[in-house]
Design a protein around this motif. Sequence first.
Motif, PDB file in Angstrom:
ATOM      1  N   THR A   1     -43.741 -28.215 -39.686  1.00 26.83           N
ATOM      2  CA  THR A   1     -44.622 -27.073 -39.443  1.00 26.83           C
ATOM      3  C   THR A   1     -43.968 -26.046 -38.523  1.00 26.83           C
ATOM      4  O   THR A   1     -44.193 -24.847 -38.679  1.00 26.83           O
ATOM      5  CB  THR A   1     -45.982 -27.513 -38.865  1.00 26.83           C
ATOM      6  OG1 THR A   1     -45.777 -28.294 -37.690  1.00 26.83           O
ATOM      7  CG2 THR A   1     -46.776 -28.321 -39.876  1.00 26.83           C
ATOM      8  N   ASN A   2     -43.158 -26.504 -37.582  1.00 25.88           N
ATOM      9  CA  ASN A   2     -42.418 -25.561 -36.731  1.00 25.88           C
ATOM     10  C   ASN A   2     -41.387 -24.784 -37.553  1.00 25.88           C
ATOM     11  O   ASN A   2     -41.194 -23.585 -37.336  1.00 25.88           O
ATOM     12  CB  ASN A   2     -41.724 -26.289 -35.585  1.00 25.88           C
ATOM     13  CG  ASN A   2     -42.683 -26.753 -34.522  1.00 25.88           C
ATOM     14  OD1 ASN A   2     -43.785 -26.231 -34.403  1.00 25.88           O
ATOM     15  ND2 ASN A   2     -42.277 -27.748 -33.756  1.00 25.88           N
ATOM     16  N   LEU A   3     -40.743 -25.451 -38.483  1.00 27.00           N
ATOM     17  CA  LEU A   3     -39.785 -24.762 -39.350  1.00 27.00           C
ATOM     18  C   LEU A   3     -40.487 -23.755 -40.251  1.00 27.00           C
ATOM     19  O   LEU A   3     -39.975 -22.668 -40.500  1.00 27.00           O
ATOM     20  CB  LEU A   3     -39.007 -25.776 -40.192  1.00 27.00           C
ATOM     21  CG  LEU A   3     -37.975 -26.609 -39.444  1.00 27.00           C
ATOM     22  CD1 LEU A   3     -37.466 -27.740 -40.326  1.00 27.00           C
ATOM     23  CD2 LEU A   3     -36.835 -25.734 -38.975  1.00 27.00           C
ATOM     24  N   ILE A   4     -41.662 -24.117 -40.739  1.00 26.65           N
ATOM     25  CA  ILE A   4     -42.439 -23.204 -41.581  1.00 26.65           C
ATOM     26  C   ILE A   4     -42.777 -21.936 -40.807  1.00 26.65           C
ATOM     27  O   ILE A   4     -42.642 -20.821 -41.307  1.00 26.65           O
ATOM     28  CB  ILE A   4     -43.728 -23.880 -42.093  1.00 26.65           C
ATOM     29  CG1 ILE A   4     -43.402 -24.947 -43.127  1.00 26.65           C
ATOM     30  CG2 ILE A   4     -44.694 -22.861 -42.682  1.00 26.65           C
ATOM     31  CD1 ILE A   4     -44.598 -25.793 -43.515  1.00 26.65           C
ATOM     32  N   SER A   5     -43.219 -22.112 -39.580  1.00 26.28           N
ATOM     33  CA  SER A   5     -43.649 -20.951 -38.797  1.00 26.28           C
ATOM     34  C   SER A   5     -42.491 -20.072 -38.343  1.00 26.28           C
ATOM     35  O   SER A   5     -42.675 -18.887 -38.081  1.00 26.28           O
ATOM     36  CB  SER A   5     -44.469 -21.404 -37.591  1.00 26.28           C
ATOM     37  OG  SER A   5     -43.653 -22.126 -36.694  1.00 26.28           O
ATOM     38  N   SER A   6     -41.294 -20.631 -38.258  1.00 24.01           N
ATOM     39  CA  SER A   6     -40.163 -19.836 -37.765  1.00 24.01           C
ATOM     40  C   SER A   6     -39.205 -19.410 -38.876  1.00 24.01           C
ATOM     41  O   SER A   6     -38.121 -18.908 -38.577  1.00 24.01           O
ATOM     42  CB  SER A   6     -39.400 -20.639 -36.708  1.00 24.01           C
ATOM     43  OG  SER A   6     -38.785 -21.760 -37.292  1.00 24.01           O
ATOM     44  N   PHE A   7     -39.596 -19.586 -40.120  1.00 22.72           N
ATOM     45  CA  PHE A   7     -38.715 -19.236 -41.234  1.00 22.72           C
ATOM     46  C   PHE A   7     -38.435 -17.735 -41.219  1.00 22.72           C
ATOM     47  O   PHE A   7     -39.353 -16.927 -41.141  1.00 22.72           O
ATOM     48  CB  PHE A   7     -39.377 -19.608 -42.566  1.00 22.72           C
ATOM     49  CG  PHE A   7     -38.440 -20.264 -43.530  1.00 22.72           C
ATOM     50  CD1 PHE A   7     -38.442 -21.634 -43.681  1.00 22.72           C
ATOM     51  CD2 PHE A   7     -37.556 -19.513 -44.286  1.00 22.72           C
ATOM     52  CE1 PHE A   7     -37.590 -22.252 -44.572  1.00 22.72           C
ATOM     53  CE2 PHE A   7     -36.702 -20.123 -45.174  1.00 22.72           C
ATOM     54  CZ  PHE A   7     -36.716 -21.497 -45.320  1.00 22.72           C
ATOM     55  N   PRO A   8     -37.171 -17.329 -41.300  1.00 25.54           N
ATOM     56  CA  PRO A   8     -36.847 -15.896 -41.233  1.00 25.54           C
ATOM     57  C   PRO A   8     -37.099 -15.190 -42.566  1.00 25.54           C
ATOM     58  O   PRO A   8     -37.244 -15.819 -43.601  1.00 25.54           O
ATOM     59  CB  PRO A   8     -35.350 -15.904 -40.910  1.00 25.54           C
ATOM     60  CG  PRO A   8     -34.850 -17.174 -41.493  1.00 25.54           C
ATOM     61  CD  PRO A   8     -35.977 -18.162 -41.357  1.00 25.54           C
ATOM     62  N   LYS A   9     -37.135 -13.870 -42.498  1.00 24.92           N
ATOM     63  CA  LYS A   9     -37.222 -13.034 -43.699  1.00 24.92           C
ATOM     64  C   LYS A   9     -35.806 -12.675 -44.134  1.00 24.92           C
ATOM     65  O   LYS A   9     -34.925 -12.476 -43.304  1.00 24.92           O
ATOM     66  CB  LYS A   9     -37.999 -11.745 -43.413  1.00 24.92           C
ATOM     67  CG  LYS A   9     -39.453 -11.961 -43.107  1.00 24.92           C
ATOM     68  CD  LYS A   9     -40.200 -12.231 -44.376  1.00 24.92           C
ATOM     69  CE  LYS A   9     -41.690 -12.320 -44.046  1.00 24.92           C
ATOM     70  NZ  LYS A   9     -42.450 -12.862 -45.138  1.00 24.92           N
ATOM     71  N   PHE A  10     -35.629 -12.570 -45.440  1.00 26.29           N
ATOM     72  CA  PHE A  10     -34.329 -12.245 -45.994  1.00 26.29           C
ATOM     73  C   PHE A  10     -34.381 -10.891 -46.687  1.00 26.29           C
ATOM     74  O   PHE A  10     -35.453 -10.360 -46.952  1.00 26.29           O
ATOM     75  CB  PHE A  10     -33.872 -13.337 -46.973  1.00 26.29           C
ATOM     76  CG  PHE A  10     -33.741 -14.684 -46.324  1.00 26.29           C
ATOM     77  CD1 PHE A  10     -32.643 -15.005 -45.559  1.00 26.29           C
ATOM     78  CD2 PHE A  10     -34.744 -15.636 -46.461  1.00 26.29           C
ATOM     79  CE1 PHE A  10     -32.520 -16.239 -44.951  1.00 26.29           C
ATOM     80  CE2 PHE A  10     -34.643 -16.877 -45.853  1.00 26.29           C
ATOM     81  CZ  PHE A  10     -33.530 -17.183 -45.097  1.00 26.29           C
TER      82      PHE A  10
ATOM     83  N   GLU B   1     -39.864 -16.984 -53.035  1.00 24.44           N
ATOM     84  CA  GLU B   1     -39.706 -18.435 -53.212  1.00 24.44           C
ATOM     85  C   GLU B   1     -39.869 -19.173 -51.887  1.00 24.44           C
ATOM     86  O   GLU B   1     -40.375 -20.297 -51.853  1.00 24.44           O
ATOM     87  CB  GLU B   1     -38.359 -18.747 -53.851  1.00 24.44           C
ATOM     88  CG  GLU B   1     -38.317 -20.063 -54.552  1.00 24.44           C
ATOM     89  CD  GLU B   1     -39.432 -20.247 -55.573  1.00 24.44           C
ATOM     90  OE1 GLU B   1     -40.073 -21.313 -55.542  1.00 24.44           O
ATOM     91  OE2 GLU B   1     -39.670 -19.350 -56.391  1.00 24.44           O
ATOM     92  N   VAL B   2     -39.469 -18.553 -50.786  1.00 27.07           N
ATOM     93  CA  VAL B   2     -39.693 -19.149 -49.461  1.00 27.07           C
ATOM     94  C   VAL B   2     -41.197 -19.253 -49.189  1.00 27.07           C
ATOM     95  O   VAL B   2     -41.674 -20.261 -48.665  1.00 27.07           O
ATOM     96  CB  VAL B   2     -38.983 -18.333 -48.358  1.00 27.07           C
ATOM     97  CG1 VAL B   2     -39.497 -18.693 -46.976  1.00 27.07           C
ATOM     98  CG2 VAL B   2     -37.489 -18.551 -48.420  1.00 27.07           C
ATOM     99  N   THR B   3     -41.953 -18.248 -49.590  1.00 25.68           N
ATOM    100  CA  THR B   3     -43.410 -18.291 -49.436  1.00 25.68           C
ATOM    101  C   THR B   3     -43.993 -19.437 -50.246  1.00 25.68           C
ATOM    102  O   THR B   3     -44.876 -20.168 -49.765  1.00 25.68           O
ATOM    103  CB  THR B   3     -44.026 -16.946 -49.877  1.00 25.68           C
ATOM    104  OG1 THR B   3     -43.441 -15.899 -49.106  1.00 25.68           O
ATOM    105  CG2 THR B   3     -45.530 -16.943 -49.677  1.00 25.68           C
ATOM    106  N   ASN B   4     -43.508 -19.619 -51.469  1.00 22.17           N
ATOM    107  CA  ASN B   4     -43.966 -20.742 -52.293  1.00 22.17           C
ATOM    108  C   ASN B   4     -43.605 -22.079 -51.649  1.00 22.17           C
ATOM    109  O   ASN B   4     -44.406 -23.015 -51.640  1.00 22.17           O
ATOM    110  CB  ASN B   4     -43.358 -20.676 -53.695  1.00 22.17           C
ATOM    111  CG  ASN B   4     -43.919 -19.536 -54.505  1.00 22.17           C
ATOM    112  OD1 ASN B   4     -45.007 -19.041 -54.239  1.00 22.17           O
ATOM    113  ND2 ASN B   4     -43.156 -19.097 -55.499  1.00 22.17           N
ATOM    114  N   LEU B   5     -42.394 -22.163 -51.120  1.00 25.48           N
ATOM    115  CA  LEU B   5     -41.950 -23.388 -50.464  1.00 25.48           C
ATOM    116  C   LEU B   5     -42.847 -23.721 -49.276  1.00 25.48           C
ATOM    117  O   LEU B   5     -43.250 -24.875 -49.096  1.00 25.48           O
ATOM    118  CB  LEU B   5     -40.498 -23.234 -50.012  1.00 25.48           C
ATOM    119  CG  LEU B   5     -39.868 -24.454 -49.351  1.00 25.48           C
ATOM    120  CD1 LEU B   5     -39.354 -25.400 -50.422  1.00 25.48           C
ATOM    121  CD2 LEU B   5     -38.738 -24.030 -48.443  1.00 25.48           C
ATOM    122  N   LYS B   6     -43.166 -22.717 -48.470  1.00 24.44           N
ATOM    123  CA  LYS B   6     -44.048 -22.920 -47.319  1.00 24.44           C
ATOM    124  C   LYS B   6     -45.418 -23.425 -47.774  1.00 24.44           C
ATOM    125  O   LYS B   6     -45.993 -24.331 -47.167  1.00 24.44           O
ATOM    126  CB  LYS B   6     -44.228 -21.616 -46.535  1.00 24.44           C
ATOM    127  CG  LYS B   6     -43.026 -21.169 -45.768  1.00 24.44           C
ATOM    128  CD  LYS B   6     -43.366 -19.852 -45.087  1.00 24.44           C
ATOM    129  CE  LYS B   6     -42.241 -19.253 -44.327  1.00 24.44           C
ATOM    130  NZ  LYS B   6     -42.617 -18.018 -43.647  1.00 24.44           N
TER     131      LYS B   6
END
Length: 156
Positions: free
Chosen positions: A58-67, A75-80
């Motif tokens: 959950t910490n990784l989800i919240s800190s995922f950067p934008k590309f 796809e990152v949004t889908n992964l989250k």
Amino acid sequence: MNKKKFSYILIFFFALSCSAEKINLSPVGNSILEKGEGVQTYSYSERKNLIVYSSEITNLISSFPKFRNDAVNKEVTNLKYHLKDYIGALESYNINGLNNAQRSFEKSYKKLQKLRPYLNSDEDQVLNRYLVRIKTNMSLLESNIPKDSLSTSKIN
């Protein structure tokens, strides 16, 4: 007089100061500790491991950067979303939801791997770092789920 006031203020702040260990932001933390009717409970070491790995995810989800690439961001949004479903299914002991979320996560993960060549090298390294950490924590979560809770009885 000023020294006395300063010492009282210093003592006041010293008395109120406290240290906190790593705060658990995982949604699994509270639900695993609560005991419900008919819900299988985990042992202490299983609970601890599930909380640690799910909070890391959950910490990784919240800190995922934008590309810069919109397809990668989508796809990152889908992964989250699939990771949140996985954590939610884990929290509610939903075996079917857990399997569905894991399959969806794997599809999204594979799509991100195919999109990685379209990123510049810095963004590719960042994305790879996040994906490796997520995949590692997912594997550790999977290995810490008791196999008894995953077994389903056949209805005759």
